[in-house]
Write an enzyme that holds these catalytic residues in place. Structure first.
Site, mmCIF file in Angstrom:
data_model
loop_
_atom_site.group_PDB
_atom_site.id
_atom_site.type_symbol
_atom_site.label_atom_id
_atom_site.label_comp_id
_atom_site.label_asym_id
_atom_site.label_seq_id
_atom_site.Cartn_x
_atom_site.Cartn_y
_atom_site.Cartn_z
ATOM 1 N N ASP A 113 -10.217 -0.020 0.846
ATOM 2 C CA ASP A 113 -8.851 -0.035 0.299
ATOM 3 C C ASP A 113 -8.138 1.222 0.754
ATOM 4 O O ASP A 113 -8.689 1.999 1.544
ATOM 5 C CB ASP A 113 -8.869 -0.166 -1.236
ATOM 6 C CG ASP A 113 -7.685 -0.972 -1.745
ATOM 7 O OD1 ASP A 113 -6.538 -0.560 -1.500
ATOM 8 O OD2 ASP A 113 -7.896 -2.028 -2.371
ATOM 9 N N HIS A 157 -3.467 -2.665 2.093
ATOM 10 C CA HIS A 157 -4.559 -1.924 1.435
ATOM 11 C C HIS A 157 -5.553 -1.370 2.457
ATOM 12 O O HIS A 157 -6.773 -1.461 2.280
ATOM 13 C CB HIS A 157 -5.292 -2.819 0.420
ATOM 14 C CG HIS A 157 -4.501 -3.051 -0.833
ATOM 15 N ND1 HIS A 157 -4.320 -2.064 -1.782
ATOM 16 C CD2 HIS A 157 -3.833 -4.134 -1.293
ATOM 17 C CE1 HIS A 157 -3.578 -2.553 -2.778
ATOM 18 N NE2 HIS A 157 -3.265 -3.805 -2.504
ATOM 19 N N GLU A 214 -0.886 -8.162 -1.298
ATOM 20 C CA GLU A 214 -0.005 -6.999 -1.409
ATOM 21 C C GLU A 214 0.189 -6.269 -0.080
ATOM 22 O O GLU A 214 -0.116 -5.091 0.032
ATOM 23 C CB GLU A 214 -0.566 -6.042 -2.472
ATOM 24 C CG GLU A 214 -0.615 -6.678 -3.853
ATOM 25 C CD GLU A 214 -1.146 -5.748 -4.918
ATOM 26 O OE1 GLU A 214 -0.599 -5.768 -6.031
ATOM 27 O OE2 GLU A 214 -2.122 -5.006 -4.672
#
Ligand code: ACM
Length: 616
Positions: A196, A270, A334
């Site tokens: 991440d 990410h 995202e």
């Protein structure tokens, strides 16, 4: 004049419950339990007869017994003459039985004379987990196991727990402890979130900087990243990663427990830790990047260049080499499109590939990765954003932003794993609304909410419903810096997950689960050294009640725990009054009594305070 009001907050005592529990304390509740009478007495003379001694489930049971202080002998029935032993006082673990059982199913027959467990592969393993649960609570080397016939198999084939090891790193020992818990509750997929913005946690031989640079951040945000906390950092470098050797060790450990591991390599969002290590992965390699130090969504994402695809496929090749399972999770959630919108390269690629816009570009990105993964004989899973701009042809969708993505994917004929944050499956959410809860990302996911979730949306047709292959809870660790905090956040909610994932809808019953079974399991977890959130005593939940006479009855939420109370508004301690029998309060007109309780377990774990206001 007010009528006298008798308030019976809870009507039954725990001992009555224990005798009546139709599930014999087992979590997750089995498909069917037919109780006999009496017990099988498991003692040092009990012989364990096995027809497949090398079976992983048999090996697991052997190791369990040894560790728990049992001294029993295992006998391979293929090597002895049946005439030479009696079946009295034996436990038979048999893979050689007539007929079939449903997938992962088992049958456990317990009489006063003998125990017979029939099952194959995972089925035998789960039968052993049930047997171990029934053996609890006895003195070392002895156990009284209630006579019963149990037939059991799972509702869903995919029963998952996720763990984010990027925001905080958890070592090999803790991962094993986590897998132990999963195995005990018949969960079979560990979703390992390995990369991440704030850390890259898996060694990749071809790209050593991923861990040399990407596994370390210079410091970490203190307190909540959004919502008003001060802009404070701890000024302490933080990092960690797993070597490929350690990854293999964990995979092996999981396999011994019939747990498949799904590694997640996040892309295209990410990915800041990877970009900090190799800036050429970004759309602007001239910028300096550092591994994320605070939480949220980074604007810096992977650029869909040939160089990026080359590196990602090289990385995935190493990952696929390590992990033998069918699935690899490629993230997909995202991914802000800001960097792509600014990039001439991306604009040109959109035009060349005839893509609609940046959403189409995300879909192109995932599609290319899927093609590569499929060519290696594996399948991708992605978060539900992979639906945007067109779904990759063979992808399984993990629905986290509610159920809409999962429903749309199932309607398109894709497999779906339900993990909606809004339905109590985000275990980083708070377990109550009290300000006494520890720091969390927020949200509200009490045990009852998790338990009540049904992963199969009624809006799907029966054929579409078949695409819901299972359910998973996610554990994002921004606000979980220690193993104890992870345990606090997952327990007891993981027990509810296991019942959502395994138990048929008809057999679910929250009162039986929470008041008769969870309390036993928490007591065992207490002595096994796990942390967990101690529930408020049943009957002591925050409430205001009116009347002039109140009869108050509490049930301990953990077997063997003590409940203390105050009437002066202070949070109770072990120095206060101990609740032993139902309490009767008379409240004069226009007055109130403020009854606060706390539960303290045998090992000293404490619940938050429950708060009852009795007003007249
Ligand atoms: C997610 O929670 N971003 C999948």
């Amino acid at each position: 004049m007010k009528q006298t009001l008798l308030f019976l907050l809870v009507a039954l005592s725990t001992s009555v419950f224990a005798q009546n529990d139709p599930n014999l304390g087992i979590i997750p509740a089995p498909v069917s339990v037919t109780k006999g009478g009496g017990d099988f007495r498991f003692d040092p003379e009990t012989i364990i007869l096995v027809d497949s001694p090398d079976n992983r489930a048999v090996q697991f049971f052997k190791a369990y017994l040894k560790k728990a202080g049992y001294v029993n002998t295992f006998v391979d029935v293929n090597r002895v003459d049946r005439k030479n032993y009696s079946l009295k006082n034996t436990v038979s673990l048999t893979t050689n039985f007539k007929g079939d059982l449903p997938g992962e199913g088992y049958k456990l027959q317990i009489t006063g004379q003998q125990i017979i467990l029939e099952g194959r592969g995972a089925g035998m393993f789960y039968g052993i987990q049930t047997l171990i649960q029934l053996m609890h609570g006895s003195s070392p080397a002895y156990a009284n196991i209630p006579c019963a016939v149990i037939k059991d198999y799972p509702r869903f084939s995919y029963r998952g727990m996720h763990l984010d090891v990027a925001r905080h790193f958890f070592d090999v020992d803790f991962i094993k402890k986590y897998l132990d818990l999963m195995a005990a509750y018949k969960l079979n997929n560990f979703h390992w979130h390995l990369t991440d913005d704030q850390g890259w946690r898996i060694e990749i031989k071809k790209y050593p900087k991923l861990t040399e640079v990407g596994s370390m951040r210079a410091q970490t945000k203190v307190g909540r990243a959004t919502g008003g906390d001060s802009d404070l950092y701890d000024n302490t470098p933080y990092g960690g990663f797993y070597t490929q050797e350690q990854v293999r060790e964990i995979i092996h450990y999981a396999e011994d427990r019939y747990i498949n591991i799904i590694p997640e390599i996040e892309m295209p969002g990410h990915s800041l830790a990877a970009i900090a290590a190799y800036p050429e992965l970004s759309c602007d390699p001239t910028k300096t990047y550092k591994v994320g130090e605070t939480w949220g969504v980074s604007q810096d994402v992977l650029c869909p260049t040939e160089e990026t695809f080359k590196m990602l496929t090289d990385i995935l090749r190493e990952v696929l080499e390590l992990f033998p399972g069918k699935y690899i999770h490629i993230g997909g959630d995202e991914c802000p499109k800001f960097a792509w919108k600014k990039s001439d390269f991306c604009r040109q690629l959109i035009s060349e590939q005839n893509l609609s816009d940046e959403n189409g570009l995300q879909s192109y990105f995932i599609g290319r990765i899927e093609k590569f993964v499929n060519a290696q004989g594996r399948q991708i899973i992605g978060w539900d954003e992979i639906l945007e701009g067109g779904l990759a042809p063979n992808a399984t969708v993990m629905s986290w932003r509610g159920e809409a993505g999962g429903i749309a994917a199932a309607q398109l004929g894709h497999d779906v794993i339900m993990t909606p944050g809004s339905a109590g499956l985000y275990f980083d959410h708070a377990q109550s609304k009290s300000s006494q809860e520890p720091l969390s990302i927020g949200g509200y996911a009490p045990l009852a909410k998790t338990y009540s979730y049904d992963p199969v949306p009624a809006s799907l047709t029966p054929d579409q419903q078949k695409h819901i292959i299972g359910v998973q809870a996610n554990v994002w660790t921004e606000y979980m810096a220690t193993p104890a905090k992870v345990e606090y956040m997952i327990l007891p909610r993981m027990l509810a997950l296991s019942e959502i994932a395994w138990t048929s809808k008809e057999n679910k019953n929250y009162k039986n689960f929470s008041q008769e079974r969870v309390s036993k399991h928490l007591a065992r977890l207490d002595s096994a050294g796990y942390d967990y959130r101690v529930p408020i005593a049943y009957g002591a939940e925050d409430t205001t009640i009116t009347g002039n006479q109140f009869n108050v009855l509490f049930i301990p939420p953990v077997d063997g725990a003590k409940i203390y109370y105050t009437l002066d508004g202070y949070i109770p301690r072990e120095t206060d009054l101990e609740y032993k029998t139902p309490l009767l309060f008379m409240v004069p007109e226009h007055k109130n009594i403020h009854l606060k309780t706390i539960t303290i377990t045998p090992s000293g774990k404490r619940s938050i305070a429950g708060d009852i206001r009795m007003e007249n």
